[in-house]
Design a protein around this motif. Structure first.
Motif, PDB file in Angstrom:
ATOM      1  N   LEU A 154       0.988  -1.198   0.230  1.00 33.27           N
ATOM      2  CA  LEU A 154      -0.066  -0.145  -0.040  1.00 33.27           C
ATOM      3  C   LEU A 154       0.866   1.184  -0.024  1.00 33.27           C
ATOM      4  CD1 LEU A 154      -2.672  -1.171   2.533  1.00 33.27           C
ATOM      5  CD2 LEU A 154      -3.203  -0.332   0.270  1.00 33.27           C
ATOM      6  N   ILE A 155       2.089   1.242   0.596  1.00 37.98           N
ATOM      7  CA  ILE A 155       3.167   2.529   0.739  1.00 37.98           C
ATOM      8  C   ILE A 155       3.524   2.612  -0.562  1.00 37.98           C
ATOM      9  CG2 ILE A 155       5.162   3.285   1.904  1.00 37.98           C
ATOM     10  CD1 ILE A 155       3.916   1.556   4.398  1.00 37.98           C
ATOM     11  N   ALA A 156       4.063   1.673  -1.238  1.00 41.54           N
ATOM     12  CA  ALA A 156       4.613   1.726  -2.203  1.00 41.54           C
ATOM     13  C   ALA A 156       3.690   2.020  -3.412  1.00 41.54           C
ATOM     14  CB  ALA A 156       5.246   0.152  -2.969  1.00 41.54           C
ATOM     15  N   LEU A 157       2.409   1.695  -3.338  1.00 35.10           N
ATOM     16  CA  LEU A 157       1.310   2.251  -4.253  1.00 35.10           C
ATOM     17  C   LEU A 157       0.957   3.777  -4.332  1.00 35.10           C
ATOM     18  CD1 LEU A 157      -1.422  -0.583  -4.138  1.00 35.10           C
ATOM     19  CD2 LEU A 157      -0.112  -0.092  -6.214  1.00 35.10           C
ATOM     20  N   ASN A 158       0.998   4.270  -3.155  1.00 35.50           N
ATOM     21  CA  ASN A 158       1.125   5.630  -2.898  1.00 35.50           C
ATOM     22  C   ASN A 158       2.081   6.409  -3.497  1.00 35.50           C
ATOM     23  OD1 ASN A 158      -1.400   6.582  -0.983  1.00 35.50           O
ATOM     24  ND2 ASN A 158      -0.702   4.655  -0.174  1.00 35.50           N
ATOM     25  N   TYR A 159       3.574   5.873  -3.334  1.00 33.02           N
ATOM     26  CA  TYR A 159       4.562   6.496  -3.823  1.00 33.02           C
ATOM     27  C   TYR A 159       4.433   6.336  -5.400  1.00 33.02           C
ATOM     28  CZ  TYR A 159       6.952   7.492   0.379  1.00 33.02           C
ATOM     29  OH  TYR A 159       7.522   8.061   1.723  1.00 33.02           O
ATOM     30  N   TYR A 160       4.185   5.293  -5.928  1.00 33.79           N
ATOM     31  CA  TYR A 160       3.855   5.270  -7.327  1.00 33.79           C
ATOM     32  C   TYR A 160       2.982   6.319  -7.894  1.00 33.79           C
ATOM     33  CZ  TYR A 160       2.135   3.118 -11.919  1.00 33.79           C
ATOM     34  OH  TYR A 160       1.662   2.971 -13.231  1.00 33.79           O
ATOM     35  N   GLU A 161       1.863   6.499  -7.172  1.00 37.40           N
ATOM     36  CA  GLU A 161       0.696   7.369  -7.787  1.00 37.40           C
ATOM     37  C   GLU A 161       1.702   9.027  -7.282  1.00 37.40           C
ATOM     38  OE1 GLU A 161      -1.817   7.043  -9.005  1.00 37.40           O
ATOM     39  OE2 GLU A 161      -2.360   5.117  -8.300  1.00 37.40           O
ATOM     40  N   LEU A 162       2.552   9.172  -6.433  1.00 39.58           N
ATOM     41  CA  LEU A 162       3.164  10.229  -6.263  1.00 39.58           C
ATOM     42  C   LEU A 162       4.419  10.522  -7.151  1.00 39.58           C
ATOM     43  CD1 LEU A 162       2.836  10.366  -2.594  1.00 39.58           C
ATOM     44  CD2 LEU A 162       1.504  11.856  -3.997  1.00 39.58           C
ATOM     45  N   SER A 163       4.414   9.479  -8.278  1.00 42.77           N
ATOM     46  CA  SER A 163       5.652   9.328  -8.984  1.00 42.77           C
ATOM     47  C   SER A 163       7.158   9.374  -8.281  1.00 42.77           C
ATOM     48  CB  SER A 163       5.758  10.612  -9.927  1.00 42.77           C
ATOM     49  OG  SER A 163       4.559  10.637 -10.798  1.00 42.77           O
ATOM     50  N   GLU A 164       7.111   8.781  -7.103  1.00 47.85           N
ATOM     51  CA  GLU A 164       8.365   8.798  -6.290  1.00 47.85           C
ATOM     52  C   GLU A 164       8.848   7.122  -6.654  1.00 47.85           C
ATOM     53  OE1 GLU A 164      10.071  10.575  -4.329  1.00 47.85           O
ATOM     54  OE2 GLU A 164       8.932  12.065  -3.699  1.00 47.85           O
ATOM     55  N   ASN A 165       9.210   6.890  -7.818  1.00 45.45           N
ATOM     56  CA  ASN A 165       9.524   5.762  -8.243  1.00 45.45           C
ATOM     57  C   ASN A 165      10.380   5.070  -7.477  1.00 45.45           C
ATOM     58  OD1 ASN A 165       7.817   6.447 -10.418  1.00 45.45           O
ATOM     59  ND2 ASN A 165       9.366   7.362 -11.510  1.00 45.45           N
ATOM     60  N   ASP A 166      11.765   5.582  -7.229  1.00 47.01           N
ATOM     61  CA  ASP A 166      12.570   4.727  -6.475  1.00 47.01           C
ATOM     62  C   ASP A 166      12.006   4.296  -4.993  1.00 47.01           C
ATOM     63  OD1 ASP A 166      14.352   4.934  -8.690  1.00 47.01           O
ATOM     64  OD2 ASP A 166      15.261   6.640  -7.458  1.00 47.01           O
ATOM     65  N   LYS A 167      11.443   5.262  -4.484  1.00 44.45           N
ATOM     66  CA  LYS A 167      10.822   4.854  -3.080  1.00 44.45           C
ATOM     67  C   LYS A 167       9.776   3.896  -3.228  1.00 44.45           C
ATOM     68  CE  LYS A 167      11.391   9.144  -0.774  1.00 44.45           C
ATOM     69  NZ  LYS A 167      11.064  10.251   0.015  1.00 44.45           N
ATOM     70  N   ALA A 168       9.019   3.730  -4.318  1.00 50.33           N
ATOM     71  CA  ALA A 168       7.965   2.867  -4.312  1.00 50.33           C
ATOM     72  C   ALA A 168       8.752   1.321  -4.783  1.00 50.33           C
ATOM     73  CB  ALA A 168       7.088   3.361  -5.926  1.00 50.33           C
ATOM     74  N   ILE A 169       9.746   1.518  -5.768  1.00 56.44           N
ATOM     75  CA  ILE A 169      10.428  -0.121  -5.810  1.00 56.44           C
ATOM     76  C   ILE A 169      10.910  -0.409  -4.508  1.00 56.44           C
ATOM     77  CG2 ILE A 169      12.470  -0.888  -6.900  1.00 56.44           C
ATOM     78  CD1 ILE A 169      11.807   0.797  -9.431  1.00 56.44           C
ATOM     79  N   LEU A 170      11.314   0.554  -3.812  1.00 60.55           N
ATOM     80  CA  LEU A 170      11.920   0.276  -2.450  1.00 60.55           C
ATOM     81  C   LEU A 170      11.073  -0.445  -1.554  1.00 60.55           C
ATOM     82  CD1 LEU A 170      14.181   0.165  -0.199  1.00 60.55           C
ATOM     83  CD2 LEU A 170      13.383   2.358   0.365  1.00 60.55           C
ATOM     84  N   TYR A 171       9.720  -0.029  -1.454  1.00 63.99           N
ATOM     85  CA  TYR A 171       8.841  -0.653  -0.557  1.00 63.99           C
ATOM     86  C   TYR A 171       8.049  -1.829  -1.186  1.00 63.99           C
ATOM     87  CZ  TYR A 171       9.207   2.982   2.677  1.00 63.99           C
ATOM     88  OH  TYR A 171       9.456   4.007   3.650  1.00 63.99           O
TER      89      TYR A 171
END
Length: 737
Positions: free
Chosen positions: A78-95
């Motif tokens: 869920l955390i990664a999905l939010n970062y994906y929507e916010l275009s925080e790609n590296d953080k999304a991949i990390l989570y």
């Protein structure tokens, strides 16, 4: 071995004594954490990233505290999905990768499927590294296939199509689009309707079919407006704007581009992103704190270990002394154990012999029941058949009480044989419930009609009440249901005089497709004493037999109870002597209109009931020959009789027939061997086994010998000719092809 166990015990004891307990805040339960993850997902879908991240942070903290790998993986996802929507790609991949670590620890493939699909999305659409993204999609498809999740397969293939179309590779993406178009109506859902129509619009726009493309884009926009999926609606506006621009409709293209920008601004306004970023920073701080806590915990453990080592050494010396003292005791006990083991070996051998004898007795019982049933059914076929022939040929005897008694006695004896076989099959777990479509009211009315003569003999009235909320067609084993109702209703009629029997079926509960139907059979007959109510479901028990000469095998209610156990149901009884009895039970049936139509469409309908066939009958029993020949002639077919298999093979070399009716238990050569020889001679005439054996006992051998179907004697002539017509029509279709 004993020394090691004692040492382990002392070590655990020492650690338990030296452990310091810390007060902890009350943690959320698994159910409460699950509700948090669902709420976080709802906020994310509504583009409220701040609240979604805040709730996901709480669920992650509690999931880690209760050490639930599934909920930890879900929270990270869920955390990664939010970062994906916010275009925080590296953080999304990390989570996503953190979530995948915990998902791989659990047996369920659902989370692994979901996270791999999400990683595919970020690499294809944000990172533009399509090869890496496609590999993640393929992993997702593999997990979906393992758990047979067709909806998940549709979702992932839709993402693959979109990924290829996004980079202009329409040729590579088209096979996936074809698959989705084929199966979406069956396995898709409302979340994939907008993207599917959008992708069809993109494809047909690319190949120059502008009218179809325009239609698909408008459908996507229409569904997007109806639903709450603003993100996919914005994509629909964007792609439609591109399509219109390509066609030269610049004004309309600008209008839809404006709509796209409007939704995008609503979803991703700066204030939302700023608040979400604060929550994101707190999440990262939580991760750092967890790492620091782990390091501190490790240091504390090492410190405690050093302090405990001296105590452990002292305890080890004490333990060693105790071990030496115990060693002598063990040595003495060892001799005692040997003696006990020898006695156990002898006892086990006796148990093995007893078990083998019990299994042998059970096998002999089964064989005996099978043989007796065959030997009884064969003459009963003749008795029932000859009785029917006399009634048909001598109309003046139709009212003869002697013939009626003979026919009733034969059918009663046949019922007894069938009851014994039925209870034997149930006890040996040889009955498997079938799934057929049926109407509850029709089944009950059919049973009542067949028992009308009992009602008339006892001057009883029958009332039927069917709940109108019960669907017209249910799916289940209607044959076993009919057996249960037949036994209960016939008992109610037999034990009631000048009274009334009430039959009701009510819908008491619905759980998705499962419909819980309660059946009730109530009479105002002689009733059952309280002391006898537990006995009536036992085999061969006939309560009230001394006072009233009611006929019966004493197996009806025993069969009812065991059949209901196959339905995972129980029967209850309420009764008072002289007032009557109520039997109640509940059975769960499925209601599925699509499956019902499929079952009905697969039912074979015989459209050729008046054809004249040439039939060869292979039967050694003269009486059975007479009965079978009469049945065949009454149906306007020709009949040739032979006494054994060798005669059958000989006549088949000279003459041709439409079908062969083959007895199984014959002298010289049995029906199976005769069939094998006929097939070896290249003769493909349909062969129906006409036998008194139980069907499940001979089915496997009959099929392997080359037989086409089986009819059990005694049989109804209509049933015989239905099977004959079916097999001949099948044979003719094969010959024509």
């Amino acid at each position: 071995m004993f020394q090691t166990r004692l040492f382990q015990f002392l070590l655990v004891l020492l650690i338990s004594i030296s452990t310091i307990s810390y007060a902890q805040n009350k943690l959320l339960s698994k159910v409460e954490i699950t509700k948090l993850t669902e709420k976080s997902a709802e906020y994310r879908k509504a583009a409220n990233f701040e609240k979604s991240l805040m709730i996901a942070r709480i669920s992650l903290h509690n999931a880690i505290a209760i050490k639930n790998d599934s909920l930890i993986a879900t929270s990270y996802n869920l955390i990664a999905l939010n970062y994906y929507e916010l275009s925080e790609n590296d953080k999304a991949i990390l989570y996503y990768n953190k979530g995948l670590i915990f998902a791989n620890k659990i047996a369920s493939n659902k989370l692994k499927d979901r996270i791999n699909n999400n990683l595919g999305n970020i690499y294809c659409f944000n990172k533009k590294q399509i090869n890496i993204g496609i590999n993640y999609y393929k992993k997702s498809l593999a997990y979906s296939a393992k758990r047979a999740d067709s909806t998940s397969i549709i979702r992932t293939k839709l993402n693959i199509t979109w990924a290829y179309f996004d980079i202009g590779s329409f040729k590579e993406g088209f096979p996936y689009l074809e698959f989705i178009n084929t199966y979406h109506s069956k396995f898709g859902n409302e979340d994939t309707v907008v993207p599917l129509n959008l992708l069809n619009g993109m494809y047909f726009g690319n190949v120059g079919k502008n009218e179809k493309a325009n239609s698909y884009f408008l459908i996507a926009i229409q569904f997007g407006k109806k639903g709450n999926d603003k993100e996919n609606l914005s994509y629909a506006y964007q792609e439609y704007s591109k399509f219109l621009f390509k066609k030269g409709e610049y004004k309309k293209a600008y209008e839809y581009l404006t709509l796209f920008n409007s939704i995008t601004e609503e979803l991703y306004n700066r204030e939302k992103l700023k608040k979400a970023n604060v929550i994101g920073n707190n999440l990262e701080l939580d991760e750092y704190k967890r790492k620091i806590d782990a390091i501190e915990f490790e240091k504390n453990v090492q410190s405690q270990s050093l302090k405990q080592s001296k105590i452990i050494l002292a305890l080890f010396i004490i333990g060693l002394i105790i071990l030496l003292l115990l060693f002598y005791s063990l040595f003495k006990n060892n001799n005692f154990k040997k003696k006990i083991n020898n006695e156990l070996i002898i006892a086990n051998e006796k148990l093995r012999i007893s078990k083998e004898k019990a299994e042998e007795a059970s096998q002999l019982k089964t064989q005996f029941v099978s043989t007796i049933s065959h030997e009884l059914r064969t003459p009963l076929y003749g008795v029932i058949g000859i009785t029917n022939m006399l009634l048909d040929e001598h109309k003046e005897l139709k009212g003869s009480p002697h013939l009626s008694s003979l026919k009733f006695s034969a059918r009663y004896l046949l019922s007894l044989v069938n009851d014994i076989l039925q209870i034997n099959k149930i006890e040996e777990n040889r009955i498997v419930l079938e799934n057929l479509t049926f109407n509850v009211a029709d089944e009950i009315n059919s049973i009542v009609n067949s028992l009308s003569f009992i009602a008339q003999n006892h001057n009883n009235k029958i009332a039927i009440t069917i709940d109108p909320n019960i669907p017209e067609f249910l799916i289940g084993d209607k044959l076993r249901l009919s057996q249960i109702l037949m036994n209960l209703i016939s008992n109610a009629l037999k034990f009631t005089n000048n009274g009334e029997v009430l039959i009701s079926a009510n819908l008491i509960k619905v759980n998705k497709k499962a419909h819980f139907i309660e059946f009730k059979i109530k009479d105002n007959g002689i009733g059952i004493a309280s002391a006898d109510q537990d006995k009536i479901f036992e085999k061969f028990v006939q309560v009230g037999k001394k006072d009233n000469d009611y006929q019966g095998t004493g197996l009806g209610l025993a069969i009812v109870k065991r059949l209901l156990e196959l339905f995972k149901s129980e029967i209850s009884v309420e009764s008072k002597v002289g007032e009557g009895t109520i039997f109640k039970f509940t059975i769960v049936f499925d209601y599925d209109p699509n499956r019902t139509n499929e079952i009905i469409n697969n039912i074979k309908v015989d459209l050729s009931s008046s054809q004249i066939f040439k039939i060869l009958v292979v039967e050694d029993n003269k009486i059975n020959q007479t009965v079978t020949k009469k049945i065949i002639h009454n149906n306007n077919c020709s009949c040739t009789l032979v006494d054994d298999g060798f005669q059958a093979i000989e006549i088949l070399n000279k003459d041709t027939f439409d079908i062969i009716l083959m007895d199984i238990n014959m002298p010289l050569i049995n029906g199976f061997e005769t069939t094998r020889k006929i097939r070896l001679n290249g003769i493909n005439i349909p062969i129906i086994a006409l036998t008194a054996f139980a069907k499940d006992e001979i089915t496997e051998e009959a099929i392997s010998a080359g037989m086409n179907d089986i009819i059990i004697k005694p049989f109804e002539p209509a049933k015989l000719f239905q099977v004959i017509n079916d097999q001949i029509n099948k044979s003719r279709k094969i010959n024509l092809s």
